[in-house]
Design a protein around this motif. Structure first.
Motif, short mmCIF file in Angstrom:
data_model
loop_
_atom_site.label_atom_id
_atom_site.label_comp_id
_atom_site.label_asym_id
_atom_site.label_seq_id
_atom_site.Cartn_x
_atom_site.Cartn_y
_atom_site.Cartn_z
N VAL A 191 22.08 49.54 147.89
CA VAL A 191 21.85 48.20 148.40
C VAL A 191 20.46 47.73 147.98
N ASN A 192 20.25 46.43 148.04
CA ASN A 192 18.91 45.87 147.92
C ASN A 192 18.24 46.05 149.28
N TRP A 193 17.18 46.86 149.34
CA TRP A 193 16.55 47.19 150.62
C TRP A 193 15.19 46.52 150.73
N ASP A 194 14.99 45.81 151.83
CA ASP A 194 13.69 45.20 152.12
C ASP A 194 12.92 46.14 153.03
N PRO A 195 11.87 46.81 152.50
CA PRO A 195 11.15 47.80 153.30
C PRO A 195 10.26 47.21 154.39
N THR A 196 10.07 45.92 154.41
CA THR A 196 9.30 45.29 155.48
C THR A 196 10.23 44.84 156.61
N LEU A 197 11.34 44.20 156.25
CA LEU A 197 12.28 43.72 157.26
C LEU A 197 13.26 44.82 157.70
N HIS A 198 13.27 45.95 156.99
CA HIS A 198 14.16 47.08 157.30
C HIS A 198 15.62 46.65 157.34
N THR A 199 16.03 45.98 156.28
CA THR A 199 17.41 45.54 156.20
C THR A 199 17.87 45.46 154.75
N ALA A 200 19.16 45.63 154.58
CA ALA A 200 19.75 45.37 153.27
C ALA A 200 19.85 43.86 153.11
N ILE A 201 19.65 43.38 151.89
CA ILE A 201 19.79 41.95 151.63
C ILE A 201 20.73 41.74 150.45
N SER A 202 21.34 40.59 150.43
CA SER A 202 22.30 40.29 149.37
C SER A 202 21.58 39.94 148.07
N ASP A 203 22.32 39.99 146.98
CA ASP A 203 21.76 39.59 145.69
C ASP A 203 21.23 38.17 145.74
N LEU A 204 21.85 37.30 146.55
CA LEU A 204 21.41 35.91 146.67
C LEU A 204 20.04 35.78 147.33
N GLU A 205 19.63 36.81 148.08
CA GLU A 205 18.35 36.79 148.77
C GLU A 205 17.24 37.46 147.95
N VAL A 206 17.56 37.89 146.73
CA VAL A 206 16.59 38.54 145.86
C VAL A 206 16.13 37.55 144.80
N ILE A 207 14.83 37.38 144.71
CA ILE A 207 14.25 36.51 143.68
C ILE A 207 13.62 37.42 142.63
N ASN A 208 14.12 37.33 141.40
CA ASN A 208 13.57 38.13 140.31
C ASN A 208 12.50 37.31 139.60
N GLU A 209 11.26 37.76 139.70
CA GLU A 209 10.13 37.06 139.11
C GLU A 209 9.53 37.88 137.98
N GLU A 210 9.18 37.19 136.90
CA GLU A 210 8.48 37.88 135.82
C GLU A 210 7.05 38.16 136.25
N GLU A 211 6.63 39.40 136.07
CA GLU A 211 5.27 39.81 136.42
C GLU A 211 4.75 40.75 135.35
N GLN A 212 3.44 40.79 135.23
CA GLN A 212 2.82 41.71 134.30
C GLN A 212 2.78 43.09 134.95
N GLY A 213 3.28 44.06 134.24
CA GLY A 213 3.25 45.43 134.71
C GLY A 213 2.87 46.35 133.57
N SER A 214 3.33 47.56 133.66
CA SER A 214 3.05 48.55 132.62
C SER A 214 4.32 49.29 132.26
N LEU A 215 4.31 49.83 131.06
CA LEU A 215 5.35 50.74 130.60
C LEU A 215 4.64 52.05 130.33
N TRP A 216 4.93 53.06 131.17
CA TRP A 216 4.32 54.38 131.04
C TRP A 216 5.23 55.26 130.20
N TYR A 217 4.64 55.98 129.27
CA TYR A 217 5.37 56.91 128.41
C TYR A 217 4.95 58.33 128.80
N PHE A 218 5.89 59.06 129.39
CA PHE A 218 5.63 60.42 129.88
C PHE A 218 6.33 61.45 129.01
#
Length: 184
Positions: free
Chosen positions: A1-28
């Motif tokens: 499920v999509n889990w919200d660790p602050t609200l402690h609940t599963a949320i639907s795909d409709l409640e998920v906002i996918n935002e582009e953010e700068q991150g990293s790609l780690w090569y291990f």
């Protein structure tokens, strides 16, 4: 499920906002179990590596064909996991080797079902690392665990490189926190 660790609940795909953010790609570097060499695996979520149950390569990728069926030693855990072949893997992304964490990624879950892989849930409902991980990481928040894992892998000489990477980050529309795929 999509889990919200602050609200402690599963949320639907409709409640998920996918935002582009700068991150990293780690090569291990994941050492082969026979200690003859290593595979380099790229990830945007180092903390989930503690729940890896396989490394996948594309079945037609000649770079890795000779390794299919062998095992790697998962760093920081001393657990051995198989190298498997699956057409899900994009041989042109990263290194062509994908860490598979079925309990914490929707695509990995499907792959885990196809290959009958163990599903190791490493997170609590608060997105802290649980008793399934080595003692040094238990109780750490997912992002503190990420930092410690990267530091520990670096100390072991297992970081190949780190690159800036733009990725889509799933956030809950009500809480704004990063949502975790969670096996329930």
């Amino acid at each position: 499920v999509n889990w919200d660790p602050t609200l402690h609940t599963a949320i639907s795909d409709l409640e998920v906002i996918n935002e582009e953010e700068q991150g990293s790609l780690w090569y291990f570097r994941y050492p082969l179990a026979d200690k003859s060499n290593f595979l380099v695996v790229a990830t945007t979520r180092p903390e989930t590596m503690l729940g890896d149950t396989a490394v996948a390569v594309h079945p037609k990728d000649s770079r890795y064909a000779h390794l299919i069926g062998k095992k790697i030693t998962l760093p920081l855990t001393d657990r051995e996991i198989p190298i498997i072949a699956d057409s899900y893997v994009d041989p042109d992304f990263g290194t062509g080797c994908v860490k598979i964490t079925p309990a914490h990624d929707f695509n990995d879950y499907s792959l885990g079902i196809r290959h009958d892989l163990p599903m190791i849930n490493i997170l609590t409902k608060d997105a802290k690392l649980n008793e399934q991980v080595p003692l040094a990481y238990r109780g750490l928040d997912r992002f503190a665990a990420r930092d410690k894992i990267v530091t520990d892998l670096d100390a072991l000489g297992l970081i190949e490189k780190i690159e800036p990477h733009v990725l889509k980050v799933p956030r809950g529309d009500r809480s704004g926190v990063i949502i975790e795929p969670l096996l329930t």
